[in-house]
Design a protein around this motif. Sequence first.
Motif, mmCIF file in Angstrom:
data_model
loop_
_atom_site.group_PDB
_atom_site.id
_atom_site.type_symbol
_atom_site.label_atom_id
_atom_site.label_comp_id
_atom_site.label_asym_id
_atom_site.label_seq_id
_atom_site.Cartn_x
_atom_site.Cartn_y
_atom_site.Cartn_z
ATOM 1 N N SER A 98 9.417 5.400 0.402
ATOM 2 C CA SER A 98 7.960 5.243 0.323
ATOM 3 C C SER A 98 7.790 5.835 1.643
ATOM 4 N N ASP A 99 6.173 6.051 1.165
ATOM 5 C CA ASP A 99 5.541 6.543 2.760
ATOM 6 C C ASP A 99 4.688 5.185 3.676
ATOM 7 N N THR A 123 0.991 -1.542 -0.318
ATOM 8 C CA THR A 123 0.171 -0.180 0.117
ATOM 9 C C THR A 123 0.952 1.588 -0.074
ATOM 10 N N ASP A 124 1.880 0.981 0.133
ATOM 11 C CA ASP A 124 2.973 2.244 0.082
ATOM 12 C C ASP A 124 3.019 2.826 -1.387
ATOM 13 N N GLY A 125 3.095 4.190 -1.486
ATOM 14 C CA GLY A 125 3.579 4.403 -2.507
ATOM 15 C C GLY A 125 5.255 4.552 -2.860
ATOM 16 N N ALA A 126 5.732 4.030 -3.746
ATOM 17 C CA ALA A 126 7.786 4.028 -3.768
ATOM 18 C C ALA A 126 7.902 4.875 -5.233
ATOM 19 N N VAL A 127 9.003 5.321 -4.575
ATOM 20 C CA VAL A 127 10.042 6.583 -6.003
ATOM 21 C C VAL A 127 11.166 5.228 -5.819
ATOM 22 N N PHE A 128 11.665 4.467 -7.263
ATOM 23 C CA PHE A 128 13.063 4.009 -7.476
ATOM 24 C C PHE A 128 13.606 4.596 -7.685
ATOM 25 N N VAL A 129 15.297 4.150 -7.766
ATOM 26 C CA VAL A 129 15.996 5.216 -8.459
ATOM 27 C C VAL A 129 17.160 3.961 -9.148
ATOM 28 N N VAL A 130 17.095 4.111 -10.492
ATOM 29 C CA VAL A 130 18.505 2.322 -10.924
ATOM 30 C C VAL A 130 19.984 3.300 -10.235
ATOM 31 N N ASP A 135 5.753 -1.341 -18.409
ATOM 32 C CA ASP A 135 6.626 -2.298 -18.586
ATOM 33 C C ASP A 135 7.968 -1.309 -18.958
ATOM 34 N N TYR A 136 8.983 -1.446 -17.835
ATOM 35 C CA TYR A 136 9.913 0.259 -17.923
ATOM 36 C C TYR A 136 10.970 -1.395 -18.526
ATOM 37 N N ALA A 137 11.760 -0.886 -19.855
ATOM 38 C CA ALA A 137 13.315 -1.184 -19.855
ATOM 39 C C ALA A 137 13.962 0.052 -18.935
ATOM 40 N N LEU A 138 14.768 -0.082 -17.997
ATOM 41 C CA LEU A 138 15.775 0.065 -16.712
ATOM 42 C C LEU A 138 17.025 0.681 -17.347
ATOM 43 N N LYS A 139 17.438 1.164 -17.051
ATOM 44 C CA LYS A 139 19.462 1.523 -17.402
ATOM 45 C C LYS A 139 19.287 2.766 -15.740
ATOM 46 N N PRO A 140 20.720 3.670 -15.931
ATOM 47 C CA PRO A 140 21.095 3.318 -14.703
ATOM 48 C C PRO A 140 20.494 4.983 -14.241
ATOM 49 N N ARG A 141 20.522 5.132 -13.510
ATOM 50 C CA ARG A 141 19.603 6.944 -12.959
ATOM 51 C C ARG A 141 18.620 7.719 -13.328
ATOM 52 N N ASP A 142 17.809 6.349 -14.202
ATOM 53 C CA ASP A 142 16.391 5.973 -14.638
ATOM 54 C C ASP A 142 15.562 6.805 -13.296
ATOM 55 N N LEU A 143 15.109 7.077 -13.492
ATOM 56 C CA LEU A 143 13.444 6.919 -12.023
ATOM 57 C C LEU A 143 12.491 6.402 -12.213
ATOM 58 N N PHE A 144 12.003 5.792 -11.740
ATOM 59 C CA PHE A 144 10.242 5.395 -11.650
ATOM 60 C C PHE A 144 9.783 5.323 -9.978
ATOM 61 N N VAL A 145 8.358 4.944 -10.052
ATOM 62 C CA VAL A 145 7.228 5.889 -9.630
ATOM 63 C C VAL A 145 6.443 4.587 -9.513
ATOM 64 N N VAL A 146 5.870 3.779 -7.895
ATOM 65 C CA VAL A 146 5.611 2.674 -7.953
ATOM 66 C C VAL A 146 4.526 2.858 -6.897
ATOM 67 N N PRO A 147 2.867 3.190 -7.530
ATOM 68 C CA PRO A 147 1.747 4.120 -6.848
ATOM 69 C C PRO A 147 1.263 2.946 -6.002
ATOM 70 N N SER A 148 0.698 2.796 -4.798
ATOM 71 C CA SER A 148 -0.470 2.008 -4.300
ATOM 72 C C SER A 148 -1.146 0.809 -5.040
ATOM 73 N N TRP A 149 -0.109 -0.195 -4.097
ATOM 74 C CA TRP A 149 -1.062 -1.410 -4.602
ATOM 75 C C TRP A 149 -1.204 -2.158 -6.545
ATOM 76 N N LYS A 150 -0.183 -0.857 -6.714
ATOM 77 C CA LYS A 150 0.256 -2.052 -7.931
ATOM 78 C C LYS A 150 1.444 -2.898 -8.215
ATOM 79 N N GLU A 151 1.347 -3.670 -8.799
ATOM 80 C CA GLU A 151 2.201 -4.895 -8.343
ATOM 81 C C GLU A 151 3.197 -5.044 -9.341
#
Length: 348
Positions: A332-333, A281-288, A301-317
């Motif tokens: 995250s919160d 349930t936490d909303g999270a911000v990720f950094v590669v 679906d995202y391809a990841l490379k160094p220093r990309d940032l992505f957000v995973v909202p609550s309850w998203k798998e």
Amino acid sequence: MELANDQRSQLEALYREMEPANLRPLWESLAELVLPEPKSPAVPHLWSFDAVRDYLMRAGDLISAEQAERRVLILENPGLDGLSSIVPSLYAGLQLILPGEIAPSHRHAQCALRFVMEGDGAFTAVDGEKVIMRPFDLVLTPGWQWHDHGNDSGKPMIWLDGLDIPTVRHFDASFAERLDEKAQPVTVPTGDTRARYGHNMRPIRGSAADRRPAHQPLFHYPYSDWRPALDTMAASAQIDPHLGHALEFLNPADGGSVMPTISAHVRLLPAGFETKPRRSTDGAVFVVVEGTGRAQVGDRDYALKPRDLFVVPSWKELRLQAESDLVLFAYSDKAAQEKLNLYREECA
Ligand code: GTQ
């Protein structure tokens, strides 16, 4: 709701009469207010660091850090237009300080973390002590602690700012002050706080050496500590199928999250490793931090490379796949949700 036609029209007449009295019928909105499970207005999104960096450098040509107070590009969630939020409770931005610049001293109720994305050797001063910021260091400026930033190095410095601005806004509890001088006087040698509180030790409580705020003493978690810790962990055969090798940053005062509203952690996924799906349930911000791979966030679906940032909202798998060794930082919160007994997670 099944209603007869005349019942519906009489109710609607009643609603119109009530509206000037600031009254609304709960039964028309109950299902949207008390959801059976989270339905975040925030959506998954990925920002390429290089793309943000270009805009940030252009801003750097047009406005000084001092003029701006903080020269930051806000990473705004596409589902939260105009709210300056990356998830409903949290803010994210990328801050640029050019050589010789100062972002003046202030303090505020909001908690902030900095995660260094580019450059080496700028500083954040916290309550009279400078932290020298190195790539992928985590630096905290806990609520109501004086802080300014400066760059004595020869190169631009860019870091991610993670703050609980929307949470504080939600509680109507924002206070802020500026210092008269641009930079606060440095009264404590660099590294003093880490020596006192950063090695699973601390000054005897209440002694003269116990100089930091009791609830929030530590503010520097260097890459040179956390990265080797992940490697040592990864040398063991045990790996969590949903997380990979994960380590959470702790507040040494109480063994809890780094700040009251914000949790932060790092993970290492060895090359070829794929996590099992997990949602929380936490909303999270990720950094590669390093490596390449893929992130599936809900139906994206995202391809990841160094220093990309992505957000995973609550309850998203979330599912992660590592092509090469993949190292991630996230905040995250979760800390706030745990305090409110709201936090849940589900592992498939
Ligand atoms: O560095 O103090 O990105 O106060 C937003 C608000 C950074 C800071 C932000 C802030 C700061």
